[in-house]
Design an enzyme around this catalytic site. Structure first.
Site, PDB file in Angstrom:
ATOM      1  N   HIS A   1       0.355  22.364  -5.203  1.00 39.71           N
ATOM      2  CA  HIS A   1       1.303  23.043  -6.098  1.00 39.71           C
ATOM      3  C   HIS A   1       2.652  22.332  -6.156  1.00 39.71           C
ATOM      4  CE1 HIS A   1       2.709  25.442  -2.487  1.00 39.71           C
ATOM      5  NE2 HIS A   1       3.860  25.394  -3.134  1.00 39.71           N
TER       6      HIS A   1
ATOM      7  N   SER B   1       6.912  24.362   1.581  1.00 40.41           N
ATOM      8  CA  SER B   1       5.628  23.958   1.046  1.00 40.41           C
ATOM      9  C   SER B   1       5.462  22.463   1.238  1.00 40.41           C
ATOM     10  CB  SER B   1       5.545  24.280  -0.434  1.00 40.41           C
ATOM     11  OG  SER B   1       5.109  25.583  -0.581  1.00 40.41           O
TER      12      SER B   1
ATOM     13  N   ASP C   1      -4.788  23.386  -0.683  1.00 40.70           N
ATOM     14  CA  ASP C   1      -3.559  23.137  -1.444  1.00 40.70           C
ATOM     15  C   ASP C   1      -2.882  21.834  -1.021  1.00 40.70           C
ATOM     16  OD1 ASP C   1      -1.207  23.285  -2.887  1.00 40.70           O
ATOM     17  OD2 ASP C   1      -0.795  25.383  -2.389  1.00 40.70           O
TER      18      ASP C   1
END
Ligand code: ARG
Ligand code: GLU
Length: 695
Positions: free
Chosen positions: A83, A627, A219
């Site tokens: 992402h 992230s 991810d």
């Protein structure tokens, strides 16, 4: 013997209960180093951060200002989340080459794809510059006066600092402006896309699973940093070569078990751990509900269109993910604040603070802070909510209004003369082109119809029939010609005529009011922080996240979010197959992955139980910006890739509760498995240092 065990047990429980915090990497010696070692770490503070020798920090890069990434080979191979690289993956995708849907793998250096504008920044060193930054500041000064002196001091500090020509400087406030740290940085601008799994792996579970455990998402995406022939940062050139880092992370093949030490190293964006109860009340009861409603209205339209139209699905992929992400987070945050009783806990804490003030005879100095917060926040509430709504409508959800905001700023710039206008026109044109690169009038008009009534009762859908701005060529034509002409044309465009009064009201009224009160509140928050640290010195104080490099640590650990429910900390490929729904837009599973599962063809990547691990949970205190952060084991080997938190724990940005706050990481063995067995990109595995620390 028994007693000693009991004492040890109590000690561990005590330490455990204290967890939480995002610490400055250059200040770990002492308390943090001890605490980390008591949790199982074998690392010294110097292994993590060292100015004179290479250390872990040299492998950690701030990815495009919003995410974290880490170097995992001597050839500058860079790992981050799917992402985080989503915008880049999307920008190389088309209906013919759909890398979002099918994934992308460069089989050699020549196939790696350059990305305009993408950068990765490393920290060379960190310095405490508090004294120089706060020189001359006195308690009598107003918040404004303080700020202007600090800005002046900043110039002085920046001039004096020693650094190489290609390096940059950043100075940031910590502890609400009671301390300042300076960062010398190196920014690389030639970053190429190396690999990305299909969305059915990298975004598996999509919005339904976002912020949720149990999780089964791979991810991750891979990039490579390129440098000039002297190994220095350089803008894109065919002649650039893979960067040779000072340090890169070895990758552990031994995996994790419940109770193992973990450390997450990265660039957390923003937390607010020291807010008064009245502020938390305002966020959860007023601001969040209003923001949630606006985004929800937009998502209803965007989601419906993405599911029935493949072009819209690609066009709105990134945008939809961005809108949905905070929408769902705020809902979870409200639930968590409610469930943990955070507001009452804060109220109780404030009583303690008030008592301590009395006991220490500091009431005259600090006694006005809490009542003043109550007064200011009450006044702030309507302005705060209105400004948030404006942002959600005019900057986040409705694209035509976003264009109107840009052209209104262009008209404002024209008041400052021709040169200012020309500059503003260039940036306006770029922004309008950027919006139109992925634009559907149908979707945007639908969004307008749903969203605008949540901001105003003045609705006029007909502007979509008559405005030039829903068509790129016509929009650019309006912006062509000399200044007076452009302004005249603009002011006869129906969408602009409609939006301008609202935009002006915002700039002339809401925004200045918001800024004035915000400055006052921030000033008070600075004093409150100072008072807390002075009056209650035994509390655990870490500086709020501010997009600077931080270390957080904890253990692999499950959790119990509700009565009788306990979540295991590890998920397996079996769970992916359990969730599999053929051709569902969120839960489809690629055929190849199903085949590997059936054949149990897991290579070296399976757990001791023979199953393939996917994700795991830890008690590391993380937030947005973390992230892509590496999760490291007790020796500094890479074991996981941080990408999310559990829903019940997203309130950790405001209140960290070790009982229910968990971060979610992809197990590195799943990453390796996908690269090797699924994508057949073994050459990338060969670049890495794979290690067996537990053997
Ligand atoms: N919730 C994670 C974060 O805050 C992941 C977001 C991306 N995934 C998604 N389904 N939108 O950024
Ligand atoms: N997904 C978040 C990010 O993009 C990290 C998860 C979080 O907010 O903890 O940074």
């Amino acid at each position: 013997m028994r007693l000693i065990k009991l004492i040890c047990f109590l000690f561990v429980v005590q330490v455990y209960a204290q967890q939480g915090g995002m610490w400055i990497p250059s200040l770990l010696e002492g308390m943090n180093e001890d605490e980390m070692q008591s949790l199982g770490s074998k690392l010294t503070a110097k292994d993590i951060y060292d100015v004179n020798n290479s250390s872990l920090k040299d492998a950690i890069g701030h990815f495009n200002g919003g995410c974290t990434s880490e170097i995992i080979s001597s050839q500058g191979l860079l790992l981050t989340n799917h992402h985080c690289g989503y915008g880049q993956i999307q920008s190389h995708s088309s209906l013919e080459n759909d890398y979002i849907k099918n994934g992308f793998w460069a089989m050699n250096l020549n196939e790696e794809l350059p990305n305009e504008g993408l950068y990765v920044e490393f920290i060379v060193r960190i310095e405490d510059v508090t004294t120089a930054m706060l020189k001359g500041i006195t308690d009598e000064m107003s918040a404004r006066e303080k700020q202007s002196l600090i800005d002046k001091n900043r110039n002085g500090v920046e001039k004096k600092i020693k650094k190489e020509d290609w390096q940059g400087i950043k100075i940031r406030p910590f502890y609400k402006g009671n301390q300042y740290y300076l960062f010398v940085t190196e920014r690389f601008e030639d970053i190429r896309l190396v690999g990305a799994p299909p969305a059915s792996i990298g975004k598996f579970g999509s919005d339904t699973d976002n912020w949720v455990w149990p999780r089964h998402t791979g991810d991750f995406s891979l990039f490579r940093i390129y440098a000039d022939k002297n190994n220095r940062p350089a803008s894109y050139s065919e002649d650039n070569v893979p960067y040779k880092p000072k340090h890169y992370l070895p990758v552990s093949l031994d995996g994790i078990e419940e109770g193992d030490f973990t450390m997450v190293f990265g660039f957390p964006g923003r937390t607010n751990e020291y807010l008064p109860a009245v502020a938390v009340e305002q966020i959860t009861q007023k601001v969040n509900p209003s923001n949630i409603a606006i985004r929800e209205a937009a998502l209803e339209v965007i989601d419906a269109n993405m599911q029935t139209d493949d072009l819209v699905r690609i066009q709105y992929a990134s945008k939809q993910a961005r809108i949905a992400n905070a929408w769902k987070k705020w809902i979870g945050e409200n639930l968590g604040i409610e469930k943990s009783g955070a507001i009452q806990i804060k109220r109780d804490f404030e009583m303690e603070f008030t008592k301590a003030l009395k006991a220490q005879r500091l009431e005259s100095e600090y006694g006005a802070i809490l009542p003043e917060f109550e007064r200011l926040y009450a006044e702030f509430e309507p302005v705060n909510v209105k400004r948030n709504s404006f942002v959600q409508v005019f900057l986040v959800t409705n694209e035509l209004m976003q264009m109107m905001l840009r052209v209104a700023q262009l008209e404002m710039a024209s008041k400052n003369g021709q040169a200012a206008f020309n500059r503003a026109r260039n940036s306006t044109i770029n922004q309008i082109k950027r919006i139109h690169k992925n634009y559907s009038v149908k979707v945007d008009r639908g969004v307008y119809e749903k969203v605008m009534p949540l901001y105003t009762d003045k609705i006029d859908v007909s502007i979509y029939e008559t405005t030039a701005f829903v068509d790129l060529d016509k929009a650019l034509a309006v912006l062509e010609g000399d200044m007076e002409d452009v302004i005249t044309k603009l002011n006869s465009d129906p969408a602009y005529v409609y939006a301008k009064p609202m935009i002006m009201e915002f700039f002339n009224q809401y925004e200045p009011e918001f800024q004035r009160m915000n400055t006052e509140i921030n000033g008070l928050q600075t004093t409150y922080m100072k008072a807390l640290m002075q009056v209650m010195p035994d509390q655990r104080y870490f500086p709020d996240a501010n997009s600077t490099m931080r270390v957080t640590y904890g253990k692999v650990n499950g959790y119990a979010p509700r009565d009788a429910v306990y979540y295991n900390p590890v998920t397996y490929l079996d769970g992916v197959i359990e969730k599999y729904q053929p051709s569902d837009y969120e839960f489809d599973v690629p055929e190849k992955l199903r085949e590997l599962y059936t054949a149990k063809d897991y290579g070296d990547y399976a757990d001791a139980n023979g199953k393939l691990p996917i994700c795991f949970l830890g008690t590391n205190h993380t937030t947005g910006g973390n992230s892509g952060s590496p999760a490291l084991d007790a020796e500094g080997n890479l074991i996981g890739l941080n990408f999310d938190r559990v829903w019940e724990g997203t309130m950790s940005d405001i209140y960290y509760d070790p009982e229910i706050c968990r971060n979610i990481m992809v197990d590195l063995r799943y990453v390796l498995f996908i690269v090797d067995k699924y994508a057949g990109a073994k050459h990338l595995i060969d670049e890495m240092d794979l290690v067996h620390p537990k053997r």
